[in-house]
Structure formats: structure tokens, C-alpha cells
Design a protein around this motif. Sequence first.
Motif, short mmCIF file in Angstrom:
data_model
loop_
_atom_site.label_atom_id
_atom_site.label_comp_id
_atom_site.label_asym_id
_atom_site.label_seq_id
_atom_site.Cartn_x
_atom_site.Cartn_y
_atom_site.Cartn_z
N ILE A 31 0.84 -1.21 0.00
CA ILE A 31 0.00 0.00 0.00
C ILE A 31 0.88 1.25 0.00
CG2 ILE A 31 -1.69 1.31 1.34
CD1 ILE A 31 -2.76 -1.38 2.35
N GLY A 32 1.95 1.21 0.80
CA GLY A 32 2.86 2.36 0.84
C GLY A 32 3.49 2.65 -0.51
N ARG A 33 3.85 1.60 -1.23
CA ARG A 33 4.41 1.80 -2.56
C ARG A 33 3.37 2.43 -3.49
NH1 ARG A 33 6.05 -2.88 -6.83
NH2 ARG A 33 3.78 -3.05 -6.81
N GLY A 34 2.11 1.97 -3.40
CA GLY A 34 1.05 2.55 -4.22
C GLY A 34 0.82 4.02 -3.91
N LEU A 35 0.90 4.40 -2.62
CA LEU A 35 0.74 5.81 -2.24
C LEU A 35 1.91 6.64 -2.75
CD1 LEU A 35 -0.52 5.35 1.44
CD2 LEU A 35 -1.86 6.15 -0.49
N TYR A 36 3.12 6.08 -2.69
CA TYR A 36 4.30 6.83 -3.13
C TYR A 36 4.25 7.13 -4.61
CZ TYR A 36 9.21 7.89 -4.06
OH TYR A 36 10.37 8.49 -4.47
N TYR A 37 3.79 6.18 -5.41
CA TYR A 37 3.73 6.37 -6.86
C TYR A 37 2.36 6.87 -7.33
CZ TYR A 37 8.23 4.06 -7.24
OH TYR A 37 9.56 3.74 -7.13
N SER A 38 1.49 7.27 -6.38
CA SER A 38 0.17 7.83 -6.73
C SER A 38 -0.66 6.89 -7.59
CB SER A 38 0.33 9.18 -7.45
OG SER A 38 1.04 10.08 -6.65
N SER A 39 -0.66 5.61 -7.19
CA SER A 39 -1.43 4.62 -7.96
C SER A 39 -2.93 4.74 -7.76
CB SER A 39 -0.98 3.20 -7.56
OG SER A 39 0.38 3.03 -7.85
N TYR A 40 -3.36 5.59 -6.84
CA TYR A 40 -4.78 5.76 -6.59
C TYR A 40 -5.42 6.75 -7.55
CZ TYR A 40 -2.57 9.62 -4.11
OH TYR A 40 -1.79 10.69 -3.80
N LYS A 41 -4.61 7.39 -8.40
CA LYS A 41 -5.15 8.38 -9.34
C LYS A 41 -5.60 7.70 -10.62
CE LYS A 41 -2.48 12.35 -7.68
NZ LYS A 41 -1.52 13.40 -8.06
N SER A 42 -6.38 8.44 -11.42
CA SER A 42 -6.86 7.94 -12.69
C SER A 42 -5.68 7.62 -13.60
CB SER A 42 -7.75 9.00 -13.34
OG SER A 42 -8.17 8.59 -14.61
N PRO A 43 -5.73 6.52 -14.38
CA PRO A 43 -6.85 5.59 -14.58
C PRO A 43 -6.73 4.33 -13.74
CG PRO A 43 -5.24 5.27 -16.28
CD PRO A 43 -4.66 6.27 -15.34
N ARG A 44 -6.05 4.38 -12.60
CA ARG A 44 -5.88 3.21 -11.73
C ARG A 44 -6.86 3.22 -10.56
NH1 ARG A 44 -2.96 -0.76 -14.23
NH2 ARG A 44 -1.04 0.05 -15.16
N VAL A 45 -7.91 4.01 -10.67
CA VAL A 45 -8.86 4.12 -9.56
C VAL A 45 -9.54 2.77 -9.29
CG1 VAL A 45 -10.95 5.27 -8.75
CG2 VAL A 45 -9.23 6.56 -10.02
N LEU A 46 -9.92 2.06 -10.35
CA LEU A 46 -10.60 0.78 -10.19
C LEU A 46 -9.69 -0.23 -9.49
CD1 LEU A 46 -12.96 -1.13 -10.72
CD2 LEU A 46 -11.99 -1.60 -12.98
#
Length: 396
Positions: A31-46
Motif C-alpha cells: 500500500i505504501g508503494r502505491g501511495l508513493y507512486y500515486s497509484s490511486y489516481k486515474s486511470p488506476r482508480v478501479l
Amino acid sequence: MIMRDVNNGWIIRYTHANVASFFFIFVYMHIGRGLYYSSYKSPRVLVWSIGVIILILMIAIAFLGYENNSPKWFYISISYLIILIIVYYTISSVPLKKNKILIYPQRNTMKNTKYNKLNHKSICLINSLNNRGYSRLCFPQLKKEISLPSTERLNTILSELGLNPVYIYENLETENIKKQILNETKGLSGIYMILNKITRDYYIGSASTNRFYTRFSNHVIYFRGSKIVKSAVKKYELKNFAFIILELYPNIVTKINNKELLDLEDKYLKLLLPNYNILTEAGSSFGYKHTEVDRIKMKDIYSEARRERIGNLNKGKILSPETIEKMRAKALNRPPMSDVTKQKCISHTRPVVLYNLNGTVYGKFSSILEAANSINCGEKTIRRALKTEKRLVKKQ
């Protein structure tokens, strides 16, 4: 029962308990890696949303148990959890087809560079995958879809030059564009262009990691960069200029690989021949000529009157006995020169050959000091002799 009756059952129980804890630790790292690379932004929202659902189900299963204490519907949730995990990794492994990312122009500007082409729409450097497991350059928040320039003139210029830039910024006088350049170019390095949309002249330069905005502001805002760009901006106004990022360098720029970035800039200089660039070679002042005004200023600064004034500062000055004693004590306490330093000094000196008056060779020496010691004279004696035409050492 497993603790009392099973042989080494305590190992099984405690291993099971600790592995479960470490499993959650690895999940938090993911999860920390995803937050660091902003994986929660479009188009990776799903993908991010599915991951959050998986996390909640895992926490619920861990707290409620999955054999005797959980309700019946939780058996179904375990099946859903497995399905969600499969869907999560399936979606995350599929390349994004909606984002058109072009990091390098279509012409081959870097030799021996490997590319990973995904349906000819996304280009990512394979070498950058080795460092972090996946390339940051392929992320949509770093490389947004490049739309056509807002003005037809800029579109025509880019088409004639055959350029496919990574970022295009116009309306540079507005604060929103300045903030956009600052935010979107953080942590990036590469080649940029400052284009005059009226005269079609341009300046090309390189920016190391996290220095794009610094280069932009120095050239067109604070005028601490190119003098030609400074004069052009003052004449044609900032609104008629565009800041364009032509190509990104995939690695963090250091002293070791800085030469690669300069080589990349040099290729653009040789290819496009920009009018606003004074220097014709990247990283070198070769070809630079001072203006006549600058030459006059330098001559005025280093005039004969100033040289004479500097030479007379200590001329005829009498030092006090206390000052002389301090200088003498400091000279006596000065440590002797080490052998390594002596060898360095010798390696940077010129060899000397001494001849007798009849033309025969007296000796060959590696330095002036060594030659002076061989004939029992001072070093300055030989230096003075070398400045004369006959190069004769008196009384020798």
C-alpha cells in the motif's frame, strides 16, 4: 491440543501466527508503494478500489476467524476475496491503452536504447524497470495525454521540425501555468526548448533531475540565463513563448551519468541548430565570443593603472619586528613536504638538459630544482637563464 499432544506442535502454531502478522506487514508495504507512486489516481482508480476492498475483507477475516467463529456468509466472502485478488492482479498487469505517452521522438535520437512498445501508443524504457520493478515513466500522472497545441502556429512549427514533445506549456505569463510546470516536472530530467512563436526561433537546453522549473524561471522570469532569450522575451513578451519538454532522461542525473544527458542535448543542438543558443556544443564554452562592450569593460578593469596600483600596495612597506617574528615562527613550524607531494610536483615539471660550453651534455634532470642542485646554484638562477637568448648560467 496442538500444543500438548502434537510433536513440535508449538512450532506450527507460532509459525502460523507470525507468518500471518508478516503477511499484513507486506500488505502495508505494498500500500505504501502505491501511495508513493500515486497509484490511486486515474486511470488506476478501479485497481486501487479493488485493493481497498481486499484489505477490508482481510482485516475482517483476521479478526473474526474463518472456521468456527465467523458467520456463514463469511465462507462466501473468502471466495469473493480470492476472486478479487485474481481480478486485481489481472487488471494491474494489463497495459493501459487509453494513455498516449511518447517519451522519445519517433526518430532514433539515442543509440543502443531498448524500448518497450505497447501497441505503438506507450513507450517506456526497459532499463528503468530494473531499479523499481516497474517504470515510473509509464505512469499516467507523470505523462498525461499530449493534446495538440492550442495555437495553429505552434502546431505548424512542431510539425515542420518533426518533434513529438512530452510536455507543451503556453501562456507562460499566467501563474497557473507556472505552478503546473513546477508540479508536473518534479523529479524529472531531460531536454527542453524555449520557442518564440512569432519569429520561430528557439533555445535548447538540458535540465538535471528536478531542475526543469529552475531552468524555466532563470531564462524567462528572472533573466539569469541566456542573454539572447532575455532580450527576445523583453521584445516579444512572455505570452508569445512556449516552454516545451522534448525528451526525458530516464535515470536520476549524477556526476557519473551527466555526460549521457549532455550527449543527448548535443544531438538536439546538432540536429535543430537553434538560433538562441550561443554555444554550439553542450557542456563546453567553445565557440563563445565576448561582445565588444564586454571586451572594453575587461580592458578597463585590468588597465595598466590598476595593475600598477595593485603592485604598489606592498611596495616599500616595512613590517614591524613582531610581524616578522610571527612569520618566521610560522615558517619554521611548517611541516616538510611529503614524498607523495614531491612526486606530484616533479611529475608536473618540465625536464631540463644542461650542456657544457663545448656542446657536450653535462646531465639530464627531471626538474629545474634537481638541475640547480647538481651545479650548486639556486633555482632562480636557472629560471633567469632560461629567459635569456643564450641561456647561459653565469660563472658555470
